[in-house]
Design a protein around this motif. Structure first.
Motif, PDB file in Angstrom:
ATOM      1  N   ALA A   1     -18.542 -32.905  11.924  1.00 43.49           N
ATOM      2  CA  ALA A   1     -18.810 -33.454  13.243  1.00 43.49           C
ATOM      3  C   ALA A   1     -17.731 -33.071  14.242  1.00 43.49           C
ATOM      4  O   ALA A   1     -17.949 -33.140  15.438  1.00 43.49           O
ATOM      5  CB  ALA A   1     -18.947 -34.971  13.167  1.00 43.49           C
ATOM      6  N   ARG A   4     -18.931 -30.457  16.695  1.00 44.13           N
ATOM      7  CA  ARG A   4     -20.149 -30.769  17.448  1.00 44.13           C
ATOM      8  C   ARG A   4     -20.246 -29.988  18.753  1.00 44.13           C
ATOM      9  O   ARG A   4     -21.271 -29.385  19.059  1.00 44.13           O
ATOM     10  CB  ARG A   4     -20.193 -32.277  17.721  1.00 44.13           C
ATOM     11  CG  ARG A   4     -21.493 -32.753  18.324  1.00 44.13           C
ATOM     12  CD  ARG A   4     -21.497 -34.272  18.407  1.00 44.13           C
ATOM     13  NE  ARG A   4     -21.362 -34.870  17.087  1.00 44.13           N
ATOM     14  CZ  ARG A   4     -21.066 -36.151  16.888  1.00 44.13           C
ATOM     15  NH1 ARG A   4     -20.845 -36.947  17.916  1.00 44.13           N
ATOM     16  NH2 ARG A   4     -20.985 -36.627  15.661  1.00 44.13           N
ATOM     17  N   ALA A  48     -23.322 -31.801  11.017  1.00 51.06           N
ATOM     18  CA  ALA A  48     -23.771 -33.015  10.331  1.00 51.06           C
ATOM     19  C   ALA A  48     -22.698 -33.713   9.508  1.00 51.06           C
ATOM     20  O   ALA A  48     -22.814 -34.911   9.235  1.00 51.06           O
ATOM     21  CB  ALA A  48     -24.961 -32.672   9.421  1.00 51.06           C
ATOM     22  N   LYS A  76     -18.097 -39.920  14.964  1.00 53.60           N
ATOM     23  CA  LYS A  76     -18.288 -38.743  14.109  1.00 53.60           C
ATOM     24  C   LYS A  76     -18.565 -39.127  12.655  1.00 53.60           C
ATOM     25  O   LYS A  76     -18.737 -38.257  11.811  1.00 53.60           O
ATOM     26  CB  LYS A  76     -17.046 -37.845  14.169  1.00 53.60           C
ATOM     27  CG  LYS A  76     -16.765 -37.291  15.565  1.00 53.60           C
ATOM     28  CD  LYS A  76     -15.441 -36.549  15.607  1.00 53.60           C
ATOM     29  CE  LYS A  76     -15.140 -36.041  17.014  1.00 53.60           C
ATOM     30  NZ  LYS A  76     -13.818 -35.386  17.092  1.00 53.60           N
ATOM     31  N   SER A 119     -26.635 -38.170   9.754  1.00 48.44           N
ATOM     32  CA  SER A 119     -26.764 -37.211  10.863  1.00 48.44           C
ATOM     33  C   SER A 119     -28.168 -36.643  10.935  1.00 48.44           C
ATOM     34  O   SER A 119     -28.750 -36.510  12.018  1.00 48.44           O
ATOM     35  CB  SER A 119     -25.750 -36.076  10.708  1.00 48.44           C
ATOM     36  OG  SER A 119     -24.428 -36.535  10.865  1.00 48.44           O
TER      37      SER A 119
END
Length: 219
Positions: A1, A4, A48, A76, A119
């Motif tokens: 994460a 991202r 994810a 996260k 996720s």
């Protein structure tokens, strides 16, 4: 994460630096082509997994160490507290088989599993797209354990997500095998090997020598 923003920049075409999406040259070589394919098909790319630094924190100091983080870092992670022990006896046994016996190390492994499961389900809940493909190390999904355990937990009655029938997702495991080994196994019909019966819905034998075993969970 942690990747991202990099994933969003790559998917939108603002960046071509695919290495930022992965950990090390090996993962970039292994998974980078899939990232380019996803972008070419116009699909979003989701970072994810939980940040490695948080998994390391749990492995060293235990689950309670996550109480010290806040703000963007919490976002996260899967919702806390997460299930930090194996959700099935079979997964607990597999973790012990590969030497993961420390309570904290197991909790770190479960953090990764829970993060990837959450996720994916959150993406399906908050986006109009009706499918997502998770690509990860095979251990996280093979034998329908790990991430799959958490998907089933999150989608059980009363859970945070709509119930998800087992027929709504598939697990694929890619197994590297060199030519001679594949030929030898083919002579005794590799498809009748009972050790492969419970590995995944589909098994893809890939050319050996590239290292690593990949798992895919598609919903």
């Amino acid at each position: 994460a942690d990747a991202r923003r990099d994933a969003e920049s790559f998917a939108s075409g603002r960046s071509n630096d695919v290495a930022k999406l992965f950990r090390g040259e090996g993962d970039t070589k292994r998974y980078g082509p899939l990232a380019f394919l996803a972008r070419a098909l116009g699909g979003p790319i989701v970072a994810a997994n939980a940040p490695r630094r948080h998994a390391r924190l749990v492995a060293k100091q235990g689950v309670s160490a996550l109480d010290t983080i806040s703000g963007d870092d919490v976002a996260k992670l899967p919702p806390l507290p997460y299930h930090h022990t194996p959700l099935s006896e079979a997964y607990a046994e597999r973790l012990q088989m590969v030497g993961l016996r420390s309570k904290n190390v197991v909790a770190a492994q479960c953090l990764w599993d829970a993060a990837m499961a959450h996720s994916c389900l959150d993406f399906l809940k908050t986006n109009t797209r009706d499918a997502i493909m998770l690509v990860c190390g095979a251990f996280h999904v093979q034998h329908f354990l790990g991430v799959v355990d958490h998907v089933e937990k999150y989608t059980e009655s009363g859970g945070p997500f709509e119930p998800l029938d087992r027929d709504e997702f598939r697990v694929v495991v890619c197994v590297p095998m060199d030519g001679p080994s594949f030929l030898r196994r083919s002579l005794v019909d590799v498809w009748d090997d009972p050790s492969l019966d419970t590995v995944a819905d589909f098994i893809v034998f890939t050319r050996g020598g590239h290292g690593g075993v990949t798992g895919v969970c598609a919903a």
